[in-house]
Write a protein that holds these residues in place. Structure first.
Motif, PDB file in Angstrom:
ATOM      1  N   SER A  57      -5.504  52.200  13.062  1.00  0.00           N
ATOM      2  CA  SER A  57      -6.357  51.128  12.704  1.00  0.00           C
ATOM      3  C   SER A  57      -5.819  50.787  11.000  1.00  0.00           C
ATOM      4  O   SER A  57      -5.788  51.843  10.272  1.00  0.00           O
ATOM      5  CB  SER A  57      -7.811  51.339  12.709  1.00  0.00           C
ATOM      6  OG  SER A  57      -8.504  50.435  12.349  1.00  0.00           O
ATOM      7  N   GLY A  58      -5.710  49.716  10.730  1.00  0.00           N
ATOM      8  CA  GLY A  58      -5.387  49.256   9.289  1.00  0.00           C
ATOM      9  C   GLY A  58      -4.165  49.188   8.816  1.00  0.00           C
ATOM     10  O   GLY A  58      -3.981  48.781   7.712  1.00  0.00           O
ATOM     11  N   GLN A  59      -3.073  49.909   9.693  1.00  0.00           N
ATOM     12  CA  GLN A  59      -1.865  50.318   8.986  1.00  0.00           C
ATOM     13  C   GLN A  59      -1.032  48.913   8.966  1.00  0.00           C
ATOM     14  O   GLN A  59      -1.237  48.210   9.884  1.00  0.00           O
ATOM     15  CB  GLN A  59      -1.183  51.108   9.876  1.00  0.00           C
ATOM     16  CG  GLN A  59      -1.813  52.609   9.741  1.00  0.00           C
ATOM     17  CD  GLN A  59      -0.660  53.593   9.714  1.00  0.00           C
ATOM     18  OE1 GLN A  59       0.302  53.751  10.626  1.00  0.00           O
ATOM     19  NE2 GLN A  59      -1.029  54.792   8.949  1.00  0.00           N
ATOM     20  N   ASN A 103      -1.568  43.364   9.915  1.00  0.00           N
ATOM     21  CA  ASN A 103      -2.216  43.863   8.747  1.00  0.00           C
ATOM     22  C   ASN A 103      -1.473  43.692   7.254  1.00  0.00           C
ATOM     23  O   ASN A 103      -1.935  43.613   6.283  1.00  0.00           O
ATOM     24  CB  ASN A 103      -2.561  45.368   8.889  1.00  0.00           C
ATOM     25  CG  ASN A 103      -3.765  45.499   9.801  1.00  0.00           C
ATOM     26  OD1 ASN A 103      -4.600  44.766   9.855  1.00  0.00           O
ATOM     27  ND2 ASN A 103      -3.681  46.567  10.446  1.00  0.00           N
ATOM     28  N   ASP A 104      -0.290  43.491   7.474  1.00  0.00           N
ATOM     29  CA  ASP A 104       0.921  42.861   6.504  1.00  0.00           C
ATOM     30  C   ASP A 104       0.169  41.653   5.982  1.00  0.00           C
ATOM     31  O   ASP A 104       0.064  41.450   4.696  1.00  0.00           O
ATOM     32  CB  ASP A 104       2.117  42.692   6.846  1.00  0.00           C
ATOM     33  CG  ASP A 104       2.819  44.230   7.349  1.00  0.00           C
ATOM     34  OD1 ASP A 104       2.290  44.905   8.243  1.00  0.00           O
ATOM     35  OD2 ASP A 104       4.085  44.508   6.950  1.00  0.00           O
ATOM     36  N   GLU A 134      -2.871  41.689   4.243  1.00  0.00           N
ATOM     37  CA  GLU A 134      -2.624  42.182   2.751  1.00  0.00           C
ATOM     38  C   GLU A 134      -3.145  43.577   2.540  1.00  0.00           C
ATOM     39  O   GLU A 134      -3.733  44.066   1.600  1.00  0.00           O
ATOM     40  CB  GLU A 134      -3.051  41.182   1.633  1.00  0.00           C
ATOM     41  CG  GLU A 134      -2.439  39.910   1.768  1.00  0.00           C
ATOM     42  CD  GLU A 134      -2.338  39.239   0.502  1.00  0.00           C
ATOM     43  OE1 GLU A 134      -3.256  39.386  -0.338  1.00  0.00           O
ATOM     44  OE2 GLU A 134      -1.704  37.933   0.426  1.00  0.00           O
ATOM     45  N   ASN A 135      -3.174  44.288   3.653  1.00  0.00           N
ATOM     46  CA  ASN A 135      -3.888  45.843   3.707  1.00  0.00           C
ATOM     47  C   ASN A 135      -3.095  46.554   2.673  1.00  0.00           C
ATOM     48  O   ASN A 135      -3.479  47.716   2.184  1.00  0.00           O
ATOM     49  CB  ASN A 135      -4.127  46.288   5.154  1.00  0.00           C
ATOM     50  CG  ASN A 135      -5.146  45.793   5.905  1.00  0.00           C
ATOM     51  OD1 ASN A 135      -5.683  44.663   5.708  1.00  0.00           O
ATOM     52  ND2 ASN A 135      -5.461  46.460   6.749  1.00  0.00           N
ATOM     53  N   SER A 136      -1.681  46.413   2.524  1.00  0.00           N
ATOM     54  CA  SER A 136      -0.709  47.320   1.668  1.00  0.00           C
ATOM     55  C   SER A 136      -0.377  46.575   0.521  1.00  0.00           C
ATOM     56  O   SER A 136       0.623  47.160  -0.219  1.00  0.00           O
ATOM     57  CB  SER A 136       0.609  47.573   2.408  1.00  0.00           C
ATOM     58  OG  SER A 136       0.400  48.827   3.500  1.00  0.00           O
ATOM     59  N   GLY A 137      -0.894  45.460   0.207  1.00  0.00           N
ATOM     60  CA  GLY A 137      -0.685  44.682  -1.036  1.00  0.00           C
ATOM     61  C   GLY A 137      -0.456  43.481  -0.573  1.00  0.00           C
ATOM     62  O   GLY A 137      -0.321  42.831   0.662  1.00  0.00           O
ATOM     63  N   VAL A 181       2.972  38.986  16.657  1.00  0.00           N
ATOM     64  CA  VAL A 181       1.817  39.091  16.015  1.00  0.00           C
ATOM     65  C   VAL A 181       0.767  38.415  16.780  1.00  0.00           C
ATOM     66  O   VAL A 181       1.060  36.978  17.297  1.00  0.00           O
ATOM     67  CB  VAL A 181       2.015  38.654  14.692  1.00  0.00           C
ATOM     68  CG1 VAL A 181       0.477  38.916  13.950  1.00  0.00           C
ATOM     69  CG2 VAL A 181       3.139  39.546  13.938  1.00  0.00           C
ATOM     70  N   LEU A 182      -0.421  38.790  16.955  1.00  0.00           N
ATOM     71  CA  LEU A 182      -1.491  38.160  18.071  1.00  0.00           C
ATOM     72  C   LEU A 182      -2.036  36.958  16.880  1.00  0.00           C
ATOM     73  O   LEU A 182      -1.951  37.081  15.827  1.00  0.00           O
ATOM     74  CB  LEU A 182      -2.694  38.941  18.396  1.00  0.00           C
ATOM     75  CG  LEU A 182      -2.483  39.784  19.718  1.00  0.00           C
ATOM     76  CD1 LEU A 182      -1.386  40.788  19.480  1.00  0.00           C
ATOM     77  CD2 LEU A 182      -3.575  40.431  20.064  1.00  0.00           C
TER      78      LEU A 182
END
Length: 196
Positions: A57-59, A87-88, A91-94, A124-125
């Motif tokens: 989750s969240g990755q 999640n890209d 913006e979960n990692s910036g 991607v969904l």
């Protein structure tokens, strides 16, 4: 805990699998919460088919690349299904950069191929927005653009491409069909029926 990519998240399960003979039909599903929830909501889909879920989750795709050896290559599957990008874009990692995300997907394909693992790429969904990241705008356009790029790459490499997107899209042409989701991002059981 400094394990940013959660390389150790499936450590015990991976060691268990590596201690057994490898079934011919082993397929690893690499992904985020959409994959992790799939395993929880429809465990039979995985156990009955020899599928191994490696969703966290969240990755983002950046984290997938780092744990790809641990969670995919070392398990010696026949194939890997890669579902990356949600999640890209959230913006979960910036900040989101389509070139970087697409590059991460290509890197995983190349890692799989050099290790004799067949690749299945997936879209991607759909998502109109992300409840946990309200500042992100233009999600539907970003998802469409990334999907078009993944699909074109898959066709050029003769890699199977699974189009979850068009099957799960609402009539508005940008959000996840409300029959399949509660929060607009994550499928419910009926959504996983369609994906399966």
């Amino acid at each position: 805990d400094r394990d940013w990519a959660k390389v150790r998240y499936y450590e015990q399960q991976n060691q268990g699998l590596m201690g057994q003979p490898v079934p011919e039909n082993r397929v690893v599903f690499m992904g985020n919460s959409i994959t992790e929830n799939w395993m929880r909501i429809h465990p039979g889909f995985f156990t009955e088919n020899g599928y191994v879920g490696r969703g966290i989750s969240g990755q983002t795709s950046y984290q997938f690349v780092v744990r790809f050896r641990t969670d995919v290559i070392n398990l010696k599957p026949k194939a890997v299904v890669i579902n990356a990008g949600t999640n890209d874009i959230a913006e979960n990692s910036g900040p989101y950069n389509e070139d970087y995300t697409f590059g991460n997907i290509v890197s995983m394909v190349e890692l799989a191929e050099v290790n004799g693992i067949e690749v299945i790429l997936s879209s991607v969904l759909p998502a109109a927005s992300f409840g946990w990241r309200e500042s992100v705008t233009g999600a539907p356009e970003k998802i469409k653009a990334l999907n078009a790029r993944i699909k074109a790459y898959a066709e050029s490499k003769r890699i199977p491409y699974v189009d979850y997107y068009s099957r799960l899209l609402a009539d508005d042409g940008e959000s996840l069909n409300p029959n399949y989701t509660k929060d607009g991002v994550h499928p419910m059981a009926a959504g996983y029926d369609v994906m399966e």
